[in-house]
Design an enzyme around this catalytic site. Sequence first.
Site, mmCIF file in Angstrom:
data_model
loop_
_atom_site.group_PDB
_atom_site.id
_atom_site.type_symbol
_atom_site.label_atom_id
_atom_site.label_comp_id
_atom_site.label_asym_id
_atom_site.label_seq_id
_atom_site.Cartn_x
_atom_site.Cartn_y
_atom_site.Cartn_z
ATOM 1 N N LYS A 148 0.826 -12.154 8.082
ATOM 2 C CA LYS A 148 -0.298 -11.478 7.436
ATOM 3 C C LYS A 148 -0.752 -12.410 6.318
ATOM 4 O O LYS A 148 -0.059 -12.593 5.334
ATOM 5 C CB LYS A 148 0.123 -10.121 6.876
ATOM 6 C CG LYS A 148 -0.976 -9.418 6.068
ATOM 7 C CD LYS A 148 -0.460 -8.137 5.424
ATOM 8 C CE LYS A 148 -1.519 -7.493 4.556
ATOM 9 N NZ LYS A 148 -1.001 -6.264 3.859
ATOM 10 N N THR A 173 0.825 -1.204 0.000
ATOM 11 C CA THR A 173 0.000 0.000 0.000
ATOM 12 C C THR A 173 0.860 1.255 0.000
ATOM 13 O O THR A 173 0.422 2.318 -0.451
ATOM 14 C CB THR A 173 -0.939 0.004 1.223
ATOM 15 O OG1 THR A 173 -1.592 -1.260 1.311
ATOM 16 C CG2 THR A 173 -1.993 1.093 1.105
ATOM 17 N N VAL A 198 -4.294 -6.554 9.100
ATOM 18 C CA VAL A 198 -3.406 -5.552 8.522
ATOM 19 C C VAL A 198 -4.200 -4.949 7.377
ATOM 20 O O VAL A 198 -4.479 -5.613 6.380
ATOM 21 C CB VAL A 198 -2.080 -6.148 8.033
ATOM 22 C CG1 VAL A 198 -1.191 -5.051 7.448
ATOM 23 C CG2 VAL A 198 -1.351 -6.849 9.174
ATOM 24 N N TYR A 201 4.307 -12.364 5.137
ATOM 25 C CA TYR A 201 3.189 -11.805 4.381
ATOM 26 C C TYR A 201 2.923 -12.684 3.171
ATOM 27 O O TYR A 201 3.735 -12.746 2.251
ATOM 28 C CB TYR A 201 3.528 -10.364 3.976
ATOM 29 C CG TYR A 201 2.491 -9.640 3.135
ATOM 30 C CD1 TYR A 201 1.169 -10.051 3.059
ATOM 31 C CD2 TYR A 201 2.862 -8.508 2.422
ATOM 32 C CE1 TYR A 201 0.245 -9.364 2.299
ATOM 33 C CE2 TYR A 201 1.938 -7.808 1.652
ATOM 34 C CZ TYR A 201 0.633 -8.238 1.597
ATOM 35 O OH TYR A 201 -0.280 -7.553 0.831
#
Length: 295
Positions: free
Chosen positions: A162, A46, A204, A134
């Site tokens: 995540k 992001t 998250v 992740y």
Amino acid sequence: MNIGRVVTAMVTPFNEKGQIDFPQIKVLLDYLIANGTDAVVVGGTTGESATLSLEEKEALYAESVRAAAGRIPVIAGTGMNDTHATAELTIRAEKANVDGIMLVAPYYNKPSQQGLYEHFKTIAGKTSLDVMLYNVPGRTMVNMLPETVIALSQIKNITSVKEASGNLDQMTAIISNTPDDFTVYTGEDSLTLPSMAIGATGVVSVASHVIGSHMQDMIARYLKGDIHGASSIHGRIVPLMKAMFIAPSPSPVKAALAFQGINSGGVRLPLIPLTEEEKTIVQKALETIHSPFKQ
């Protein structure tokens, strides 16, 4: 490291020249902290990590730590698809005094499960910081299987994951077979409540930029046993969550922040700003949630 329930995958503010807007980092962090964020990941997907130079990432980590001033943990997204380069950036992030590291599964080169294990083990061995794995197969084209996460959870400083596969069965397998102090976070905003129902710690999130307080309220109600209240909030905020992905992220959430009075600038190519039609969708979704934040 306790990073709470709602971790925001923070956008990187840019100025009119497309450079990192360092003064705006504190404005953004102040806003996030005031509106339900327990911790932030900086320099992640992001945060447009793919378009940031190594020097920009180092500067972003350092300024985020300075702006947070110990109020919330700052986690550095240092994952790349080159193990050596990722290890080097992780070392630099630790020198910038971040509180933890998030490592995305290597993208494009599609490693085997053993390759994934060796990649993460190697990098974890280069830092004393806690590491969050992740898994986001929709972006990396490789799915880190539960067996791999379970094996990695035995490494002392790999403490969380995540999980953004969107697969609740996969999350269940991880939760059921990792140590009690290994935490699992969903990476899918709309799965926050379902994920917590199977034992996840939190999320998250992208949408928490603008509905962090609502997400905290939903989680608090669920933990108190108010399932009806939690599900009611879930039903109300899912449309906004979906609106944050009507175009490649983070274009929608940067537009949403602008509507909230928080300027985070545009996005870097190959991403492009929202069309007027897309902006209208985001604005209408926001109008159903809450009033603008006042700086």
